[in-house]
Design a protein around this motif. Structure first.
Motif, PDB file in Angstrom:
ATOM      1  N   MET A 195       0.740  -1.442   0.183  1.00  0.00           N
ATOM      2  CA  MET A 195       0.307   0.134  -0.028  1.00  0.00           C
ATOM      3  C   MET A 195       0.702   1.160  -0.001  1.00  0.00           C
ATOM      4  SD  MET A 195      -3.383  -0.911   0.115  1.00  0.00           S
ATOM      5  CE  MET A 195      -3.534   0.127  -0.226  1.00  0.00           C
ATOM      6  N   GLY A 196       2.169   1.005   0.581  1.00  0.00           N
ATOM      7  CA  GLY A 196       2.887   2.316   0.750  1.00  0.00           C
ATOM      8  C   GLY A 196       3.752   2.466  -0.800  1.00  0.00           C
ATOM      9  N   ARG A 197       4.094   1.453  -1.195  1.00  0.00           N
ATOM     10  CA  ARG A 197       4.858   1.917  -2.053  1.00  0.00           C
ATOM     11  C   ARG A 197       3.399   1.560  -3.425  1.00  0.00           C
ATOM     12  NH1 ARG A 197       7.687  -3.374  -5.920  1.00  0.00           N
ATOM     13  NH2 ARG A 197       8.649  -2.050  -7.408  1.00  0.00           N
ATOM     14  N   GLN A 198       2.122   1.755  -3.677  1.00  0.00           N
ATOM     15  CA  GLN A 198       0.754   2.335  -3.896  1.00  0.00           C
ATOM     16  C   GLN A 198       1.127   3.942  -4.127  1.00  0.00           C
ATOM     17  OE1 GLN A 198      -2.622  -0.242  -4.797  1.00  0.00           O
ATOM     18  NE2 GLN A 198      -1.087  -1.767  -3.536  1.00  0.00           N
ATOM     19  N   GLY A 199       1.668   4.389  -2.703  1.00  0.00           N
ATOM     20  CA  GLY A 199       1.853   5.994  -2.712  1.00  0.00           C
ATOM     21  C   GLY A 199       0.194   5.701  -1.844  1.00  0.00           C
ATOM     22  N   PHE A 200       0.086   5.347  -0.517  1.00  0.00           N
ATOM     23  CA  PHE A 200      -1.121   5.451   0.095  1.00  0.00           C
ATOM     24  C   PHE A 200      -0.231   5.888   1.436  1.00  0.00           C
ATOM     25  CE2 PHE A 200      -3.515   3.349  -3.156  1.00  0.00           C
ATOM     26  CZ  PHE A 200      -4.236   3.560  -3.097  1.00  0.00           C
ATOM     27  N   GLU A 201      -1.190   6.884   2.310  1.00  0.00           N
ATOM     28  CA  GLU A 201      -0.293   6.767   3.327  1.00  0.00           C
ATOM     29  C   GLU A 201      -0.948   6.135   4.506  1.00  0.00           C
ATOM     30  OE1 GLU A 201       0.340  10.779   3.634  1.00  0.00           O
ATOM     31  OE2 GLU A 201      -1.622  11.432   3.710  1.00  0.00           O
ATOM     32  N   SER A 202      -1.259   5.650   6.046  1.00  0.00           N
ATOM     33  CA  SER A 202      -2.116   5.066   6.957  1.00  0.00           C
ATOM     34  C   SER A 202      -3.089   6.419   7.314  1.00  0.00           C
ATOM     35  CB  SER A 202      -0.894   4.138   7.908  1.00  0.00           C
ATOM     36  OG  SER A 202      -2.029   4.015   8.626  1.00  0.00           O
ATOM     37  N   ALA A 203      -4.088   6.012   7.302  1.00  0.00           N
ATOM     38  CA  ALA A 203      -5.111   7.337   7.302  1.00  0.00           C
ATOM     39  C   ALA A 203      -5.820   6.948   8.813  1.00  0.00           C
ATOM     40  CB  ALA A 203      -6.436   7.040   6.697  1.00  0.00           C
ATOM     41  N   SER A 204      -6.220   6.007   8.953  1.00  0.00           N
ATOM     42  CA  SER A 204      -6.918   5.163  10.299  1.00  0.00           C
ATOM     43  C   SER A 204      -7.441   3.621  10.697  1.00  0.00           C
ATOM     44  CB  SER A 204      -8.893   5.799   9.699  1.00  0.00           C
ATOM     45  OG  SER A 204      -9.891   5.440  10.889  1.00  0.00           O
ATOM     46  N   ARG A 205      -6.987   3.371  11.474  1.00  0.00           N
ATOM     47  CA  ARG A 205      -7.407   2.063  12.543  1.00  0.00           C
ATOM     48  C   ARG A 205      -8.424   1.668  13.531  1.00  0.00           C
ATOM     49  NH1 ARG A 205      -2.963  -2.402  13.566  1.00  0.00           N
ATOM     50  NH2 ARG A 205      -2.053  -1.734  11.946  1.00  0.00           N
ATOM     51  N   PHE A 206      -8.892   0.287  12.730  1.00  0.00           N
ATOM     52  CA  PHE A 206     -10.041  -0.026  14.048  1.00  0.00           C
ATOM     53  C   PHE A 206      -9.642  -1.425  14.388  1.00  0.00           C
ATOM     54  CE2 PHE A 206     -13.584  -1.798  14.452  1.00  0.00           C
ATOM     55  CZ  PHE A 206     -13.982  -1.340  15.135  1.00  0.00           C
ATOM     56  N   GLU A 207      -9.807  -1.671  15.205  1.00  0.00           N
ATOM     57  CA  GLU A 207      -9.020  -3.251  16.186  1.00  0.00           C
ATOM     58  C   GLU A 207     -10.506  -3.729  16.556  1.00  0.00           C
ATOM     59  OE1 GLU A 207      -5.624  -3.985  17.417  1.00  0.00           O
ATOM     60  OE2 GLU A 207      -4.842  -2.873  16.838  1.00  0.00           O
ATOM     61  N   TRP A 208     -10.660  -4.700  16.483  1.00  0.00           N
ATOM     62  CA  TRP A 208     -11.911  -5.458  17.376  1.00  0.00           C
ATOM     63  C   TRP A 208     -11.609  -6.879  17.529  1.00  0.00           C
ATOM     64  CZ3 TRP A 208     -11.724  -5.501  12.178  1.00  0.00           C
ATOM     65  CH2 TRP A 208     -12.113  -6.338  12.010  1.00  0.00           C
ATOM     66  N   MET A 209     -12.268  -7.766  18.028  1.00  0.00           N
ATOM     67  CA  MET A 209     -12.451  -8.898  18.837  1.00  0.00           C
ATOM     68  C   MET A 209     -11.832 -10.292  17.448  1.00  0.00           C
ATOM     69  SD  MET A 209     -15.611 -10.235  20.296  1.00  0.00           S
ATOM     70  CE  MET A 209     -14.758 -11.630  21.425  1.00  0.00           C
ATOM     71  N   GLY A 210     -12.285  -9.562  16.568  1.00  0.00           N
ATOM     72  CA  GLY A 210     -12.073 -10.892  15.503  1.00  0.00           C
ATOM     73  C   GLY A 210     -11.422  -9.709  13.799  1.00  0.00           C
ATOM     74  N   GLY A 211     -10.630  -8.649  14.547  1.00  0.00           N
ATOM     75  CA  GLY A 211      -9.578  -8.408  13.744  1.00  0.00           C
ATOM     76  C   GLY A 211      -8.964  -6.874  13.415  1.00  0.00           C
ATOM     77  N   VAL A 212      -8.633  -6.414  13.111  1.00  0.00           N
ATOM     78  CA  VAL A 212      -7.815  -5.643  12.134  1.00  0.00           C
ATOM     79  C   VAL A 212      -8.667  -4.776  11.232  1.00  0.00           C
ATOM     80  CG1 VAL A 212      -5.488  -5.678  11.431  1.00  0.00           C
ATOM     81  CG2 VAL A 212      -6.546  -3.874  12.719  1.00  0.00           C
TER      82      VAL A 212
END
Length: 577
Positions: A24-41
């Motif tokens: 994703m970084g190589r494609q030019g995107f930057e991390s914008a938001s993260r949500f974690e719950w008991m089933g995953g991220v």
């Protein structure tokens, strides 16, 4: 704004997830938001060019929602729409698909539900990894998660010859897409059906042309009004000499919108001349975009440009990656400043798209008519052509929910009309839509669930030669309907005898003969791959290509097909292997 999402379920491969994040970084995107719950991220990613545009992500007492692309629900846009979706999903356990519009990918988490979904016709792609622990809007990221993916020869041949793989398989073996009218249930870890049985047959079909025009125009005005309210003064629309782009502009004008217009082509082309006349009649400025002029300073892309194109377009765009940079530049410009770019894709639901006679037929007739524009000797494998027919027929059946098609079931003529939105648009148009929302707001408002239900069973005679669509344009904006079209008639007058004769002649061609007619047309027009293009690309990537054992690339029908074979080769050598 958010432009991509990735989900890792608990138990998934952490090393693979890190590889996907690097992709994703190589494609030019930057991390914008993260949500974690008991089933995953869930990780949401933004495009730096859209950093100032509002993110669509909410956390309320009802749950969490995150959206990529424009979304409307019950007339609300963006975060208010997400709030309402969470309330209804958490309360009654379902959402009203008839009130859900736009081209988007959506994550919804409530106490009892966890869904990853797109617009119900699947016009934005969602990918799943072979182990079904990872999901993403990015094919490259999903391949990176899987690691060392092998080529799926069947899907690769379809991509090269048709512009997209036409099933839930992708060019990477084991990487799949979300089927039409499904959502990924991330609790059950399987696709979940979204539409009730019989939703197509239960639609009330207006039999008289004027009644059909009334209902379709009413719905299109609702859609255009919602767009105008969500993007006041920030609406851009493509315009050409054809039906669909003019119908979009007519719908916007009928709602009081004054969109910015642009047309692709050389200044001397008929499309540009017609578009300018239409824009002038509406008092709207129009920008002419000549990609050949934009590419002229760098006539041939080098290997660095090809890799950059593959990253920009998520690996495998409809037209391949042989471009010196004009396509990337124009896409970024059309979304600058948080504008939404509208495209008339899908407007063929109002016309006889496959040019088939008004009778029942087998899915193989559609394959012969529309999906055989190539030399049968192109296949290297002895069973290549037979496999091609079998796979496309089976996929058409799966798209319609008619698994028995492969055994010989024929389609009613109205069911053939459903093949266009549920098969053609779902598999082909979704590729371009998915690329577009990676870089800003983009929508194809002519094809949604309501519009398809209104149009699919209308008599074919109303659709032939563009009769219905001419009436739609004329009803919405008589002034632009009075301007000449690329078909030689004015939409205010409707199709003339030449247009009707041309439609009749197309439909009269025997289905079994269409592949031979296509072959003769290719020879007469001298179509094929330009030798200098082939030589240049082979020099950049010497040795045997991934598709050389599958297809005779020298027999490809045109440069676009070769540019897609090139995209596969660049992806495997530089990005996914």
């Amino acid at each position: 704004m958010l432009n991509a999402i990735s989900v890792l379920l608990h138990g998934g491969n952490q090393d693979g997830y890190r590889r996907a994040a690097r992709s994703m970084g190589r494609q030019g995107f930057e991390s914008a938001s993260r949500f974690e719950w008991m089933g995953g991220v869930l990780d949401a990613w933004g495009n730096p060019s859209q950093r100032s545009v509002e993110n669509f992500a909410v956390r309320t007492s009802s749950g969490v929602a995150c959206c990529v692309g424009p979304l409307w629900y019950r007339g609300r846009f963006g975060n208010p729409a997400l709030d309402l979706l969470l309330v209804e999903l958490g309360g009654v356990g379902r959402i009203d698909e008839m009130e859900l519009r736009g081209n988007f990918a959506l994550f919804l988490r409530t106490h009892d539900h966890c869904l990853l979904m797109n617009d119900v016709l699947g016009l934005v792609r969602l990918y799943a990894s072979p182990d079904v622990f990872f999901y993403s809007t990015s094919w490259l990221a999903t391949c990176a998660y899987a690691g060392g993916v092998a080529l799926d020869e069947v899907a690769a041949a379809e991509y090269v010859l048709l512009g997209a793989s036409h099933s839930d398989r992708t060019v990477a073996r084991g990487v799949t897409t979300l089927p039409v009218a499904r959502a990924f249930d991330l609790i059950q870890r399987k696709p979940q059906a979204r539409l009730p049985m019989g939703i197509w047959d239960e639609a009330r079909i207006p039999l008289l042309l004027e009644a059909a025009v009334d209902e379709i125009c009413s719905h299109l005005q609702t859609v255009c009004r919602e767009i105008t309210m969500a993007f006041p003064g920030r609406t851009r629309a493509a315009l050409s000499g054809g039906f669909d782009s003019r119908l979009i502009v007519a719908g916007l004008l009928a709602c009081g919108s004054r969109p910015e217009l642009f047309v692709y082509g050389q200044s001397t082309s008929d499309d540009v001349a017609i578009a300018r006349t239409v824009a002038e009649s509406a008092g709207l400025p129009i920008k002419v975009i000549d990609k050949s002029q934009l590419n002229r300073p760098v006539s041939r892309p080098d290997i660095e440009r090809l890799v950059n194109n593959a990253l920009f377009f998520d690996g495998l765009p409809n037209d391949g990656i042989y471009d010196a940079g004009a396509d990337e530049q124009t896409r970024l410009e059309q979304n600058a400043g948080g504008c939404i770019a509208l495209n008339g894709g899908g407007g063929e639901i109002f016309r006889n798209f496959f040019h088939l006679p008004d009778r029942s037929m087998h899915a193989a007739d559609i394959v012969r008519t529309f999906y055989r524009g190539f030399d049968p000797k192109i296949f290297r494998r002895p069973d290549g052509l037979a496999s091609w027919y079998h796979h496309l027929v089976a996929s058409i059946g799966a798209s319609l929910g008619l698994e028995s098609l492969a055994a010989g079931r024929t389609l009613r003529r109205a069911e053939v009309e459903l093949v266009y939105p549920l098969f053609r648009c779902h598999h082909w148009m979704s590729v371009n839509n998915s690329v577009a929302i990676r870089h800003g707001y983009y929508a194809t408002p002519l094809v949604d669930l309501n519009m398809v239900r209104l149009a699919w069973q209308l008599p074919i005679a109303q659709k032939n030669a563009g009769k219905l669509e001419s009436h739609l344009v004329a009803r919405l904006d008589p002034a632009i309907a009075r301007q000449l079209s690329a078909y030689g008639f004015r939409f205010s007058d409707g199709p003339d005898w030449r247009a009707h004769f041309s439609e009749w002649a197309h439909c009269a061609r025997p289905v079994f003969a269409r592949p031979f007619i296509n072959s003769a047309r290719r020879r007469l027009r001298g179509l094929g791959v330009a030798p200098d293009m082939s030589a240049h690309c082979r020099s950049l990537l010497p040795g045997e290509w991934q598709l050389d054992p599958v297809l005779d690339l020298a027999r490809l029908p045109d440069n676009f097909a070769f540019a897609r074979a090139l995209a596969v080769e660049v992806a495997w050598r530089k990005l996914v292997a």
